[in-house]
Motif scaffolding. Structure first.
Motif, short mmCIF file in Angstrom:
data_model
loop_
_atom_site.label_atom_id
_atom_site.label_comp_id
_atom_site.label_asym_id
_atom_site.label_seq_id
_atom_site.Cartn_x
_atom_site.Cartn_y
_atom_site.Cartn_z
N ASP A 303 39.30 26.83 33.63
CA ASP A 303 38.79 25.77 34.50
C ASP A 303 39.92 25.23 35.36
O ASP A 303 41.08 25.65 35.24
N PHE A 304 39.57 24.29 36.24
CA PHE A 304 40.52 23.67 37.16
C PHE A 304 40.46 22.16 36.97
O PHE A 304 39.38 21.59 36.79
N ILE A 305 41.63 21.53 36.99
CA ILE A 305 41.69 20.07 36.84
C ILE A 305 42.51 19.48 37.99
O ILE A 305 43.65 19.90 38.22
N TYR A 306 41.94 18.52 38.70
CA TYR A 306 42.63 17.84 39.78
C TYR A 306 43.30 16.59 39.22
O TYR A 306 42.63 15.72 38.66
N VAL A 307 44.63 16.49 39.34
CA VAL A 307 45.35 15.36 38.76
C VAL A 307 46.13 14.58 39.83
O VAL A 307 47.18 14.03 39.57
N GLY A 308 45.60 14.52 41.03
CA GLY A 308 46.21 13.70 42.07
C GLY A 308 47.19 14.47 42.93
O GLY A 308 46.92 14.77 44.10
N SER A 326 50.26 25.32 37.76
CA SER A 326 50.16 24.13 38.62
C SER A 326 50.47 24.50 40.06
O SER A 326 51.45 25.21 40.33
N ARG A 327 49.64 24.00 40.98
CA ARG A 327 49.85 24.21 42.40
C ARG A 327 49.47 22.95 43.17
O ARG A 327 48.63 22.18 42.72
N PHE A 328 50.08 22.76 44.34
CA PHE A 328 49.72 21.62 45.18
C PHE A 328 48.35 21.82 45.83
O PHE A 328 47.66 20.86 46.14
N GLU A 329 47.97 23.07 46.04
CA GLU A 329 46.68 23.37 46.65
C GLU A 329 45.91 24.36 45.79
O GLU A 329 46.50 25.21 45.11
N HIS A 330 44.59 24.28 45.87
CA HIS A 330 43.73 25.17 45.09
C HIS A 330 43.75 26.57 45.70
O HIS A 330 43.67 26.74 46.92
N ASP A 331 43.85 27.57 44.85
CA ASP A 331 43.78 28.96 45.28
C ASP A 331 42.30 29.35 45.35
O ASP A 331 41.64 29.55 44.32
N ALA A 332 41.79 29.47 46.57
CA ALA A 332 40.36 29.74 46.76
C ALA A 332 39.93 31.09 46.22
O ALA A 332 38.73 31.34 46.02
N SER A 333 40.90 31.99 45.99
CA SER A 333 40.54 33.32 45.48
C SER A 333 40.28 33.33 43.98
O SER A 333 39.80 34.32 43.43
N LEU A 334 40.62 32.20 43.31
CA LEU A 334 40.42 32.12 41.86
C LEU A 334 39.13 31.39 41.53
O LEU A 334 38.82 30.35 42.12
N HIS A 335 38.40 31.93 40.56
CA HIS A 335 37.15 31.31 40.11
C HIS A 335 37.11 31.32 38.59
O HIS A 335 37.75 32.16 37.95
N GLU A 336 36.37 30.38 38.04
CA GLU A 336 36.22 30.34 36.58
C GLU A 336 35.65 31.65 36.08
O GLU A 336 34.71 32.21 36.65
N GLY A 337 36.27 32.17 35.02
CA GLY A 337 35.83 33.43 34.43
C GLY A 337 36.57 34.65 34.94
O GLY A 337 36.45 35.74 34.36
N ASP A 338 37.36 34.50 36.03
CA ASP A 338 38.11 35.64 36.57
C ASP A 338 39.14 36.14 35.56
O ASP A 338 39.78 35.34 34.87
N GLU A 339 39.31 37.45 35.51
CA GLU A 339 40.39 38.04 34.72
C GLU A 339 41.57 38.31 35.64
O GLU A 339 41.42 38.89 36.71
N VAL A 340 42.76 37.86 35.22
CA VAL A 340 43.97 38.00 36.05
C VAL A 340 45.13 38.45 35.16
O VAL A 340 45.04 38.42 33.93
N TYR A 341 46.21 38.85 35.80
CA TYR A 341 47.46 39.15 35.10
C TYR A 341 48.46 38.04 35.40
O TYR A 341 48.58 37.59 36.54
N ILE A 342 49.14 37.57 34.37
CA ILE A 342 50.15 36.54 34.58
C ILE A 342 51.51 37.20 34.80
O ILE A 342 51.79 38.26 34.25
N HIS A 343 52.34 36.55 35.61
CA HIS A 343 53.70 37.05 35.85
C HIS A 343 54.54 35.92 36.44
O HIS A 343 54.01 34.85 36.79
N TRP A 344 55.84 36.16 36.58
CA TRP A 344 56.76 35.17 37.13
C TRP A 344 58.08 35.83 37.47
O TRP A 344 58.34 36.98 37.10
#
Length: 362
Positions: A303-308, A326-344
């Motif tokens: 899910d997504f949570i807006y914290v100001g 955490s991001r300053f802006e919402h990534d419109a390409s992401l939706h609840e239930g999407d499968e993604v790979y994490i990296h950094w």
């Protein structure tokens, strides 16, 4: 090299069978803003009170300006303390409260008048001289308490969660003002708080405490980017902590196999086969629809949570652990239930030894 103005050497404090401060060695530099940070019951306030003289050390030595002070009364030490509850005399005016210290020391009235005016101007309380504490706001009371402490020209000012009773907006304002005041006066501030953001905002150095021991003492930036234990990584800011085993080590670059796949991190002094933790800050975490070299951990967008100020994206790993991005802006390409790979970026992930950090109490 900076000169130490307060030194604690092998200091212990016992309350009956409760060992509150354990073999503490601490050097506080002249003119610095040092914060003792930690959860409730970690010994930070007890440490401050031992420096002030309101608590006796069970063993060890405490020096202020190179002079041992364990046997001295609080008023004989070149330190002053500001408390969370202000401790203003309710029957006295603002002027009388601030003038109290010089008055009992027998300073001339003309000099007291001048000094009180100077201190009230410094904390932006000029014009409030005739008011009683009951007629002041919380922030104004705190300013008066600080002025009353500063008028005695202490070399060290001790502050025990002085902003804890203020509302959020005023607390943030006072954080900036206190830091500016400390810089202007060049006085050593030793500050106690359990508020991580407060410590990061104000301090030259932070000492993170747990169970009566200092786990790490560094600048805010160094501690945030390079925590040396799981507890510090978890307590200061927001970190995602993953557990795994090192499968490859090339210099500082490490490959770690977790229950859900491989990730990269950096660290010194680790070897293949060693079980470690990986700390990655939520703002450094990235996601993609396809795997990135060195990474093979999948996650599902929960899910997504807006914290100001930021949008927090909660992700579930196959093992059931929840991690945050955490991001300053919402990534419109992401939706609840999407499968993604994490990296950094591997340089942003820190390999640390697992110290068994439990959930902390604030």
């Amino acid at each position: 090299m900076s000169k130490s103005i307060v030194s604690l050497r092998h200091v212990d404090k016992w309350y009956g069978k409760n060992h509150v401060v354990k073999d503490m060695n601490l050097e506080i530099e002249e003119g610095e803003f040092l914060t003792l940070l930690g959860p409730s019951g970690c010994g930070k306030t007890t440490t401050l009170r031992m420096i002030a003289g309101f608590e006796d050390a069970s063993s060890g030595t405490i020096e202020v300006q190179g002079e041992r002070v364990e046997e001295k009364e609080p008023y004989q030490r070149d330190v002053n303390t500001v408390f969370q509850n202000y401790s203003l005399f309710p029957h006295m005016t603002v002027f009388e409260n601030v003038a109290y210290g010089p008055t009992i020391r027998g300073i001339r009235k003309a000099e007291i008048q001048s000094k009180v005016s100077e201190m009230l101007a410094l904390v932006q309380m000029s014009g409030y001289e005739k008011r009683k504490p009951e007629a002041l706001s919380g922030g104004q009371k705190q300013r008066v308490a600080i002025a009353r402490a500063l008028i005695n020209n202490p070399r060290v000012l001790l502050l025990d969660e002085p902003l804890g009773a203020l509302d959020l907006k005023l607390r943030k304002q006072m954080q900036i003002e206190l830091k500016r005041l400390q810089k202007k006066l060049g006085i050593t501030f030793v500050y106690v708080t359990h508020d991580q953001e407060e410590a990061m905002t104000m301090s030259d150095r932070i000492a993170v405490m747990r169970d009566g021991v200092i786990l790490q003492m560094d600048s805010p930036m160094e501690m945030y980017d390079h925590p040396k234990s799981r507890f510090v990584a978890d307590f200061l800011g927001e970190s995602n902590i993953l557990f795994g085993t090192i499968t490859a080590a090339e210099g500082r670059r490490l490959t770690i196999h977790t229950p859900d796949g491989d990730v990269l991190a950096t660290g010194q002094g680790f070897g293949v086969g060693e079980e470690i933790c990986v700390s990655i800050r939520s703002e450094y975490l990235n996601v993609s629809k396809t795997p990135v070299e060195g990474f093979s951990v999948k996650a599902r967008v929960k899910d997504f949570i807006y914290v100001g100020t930021v949008i927090k994206t909660n992700l579930d790993l196959p093992c059931g652990q929840e991690i945050k991005l955490s991001r300053f802006e919402h990534d419109a390409s992401l939706h609840e239930g999407d499968e993604v790979y994490i990296h950094w970026d591997a340089e942003k992930a820190v390999a640390i030894h697992d110290d068994g950090a439990a959930e902390v109490r604030l």
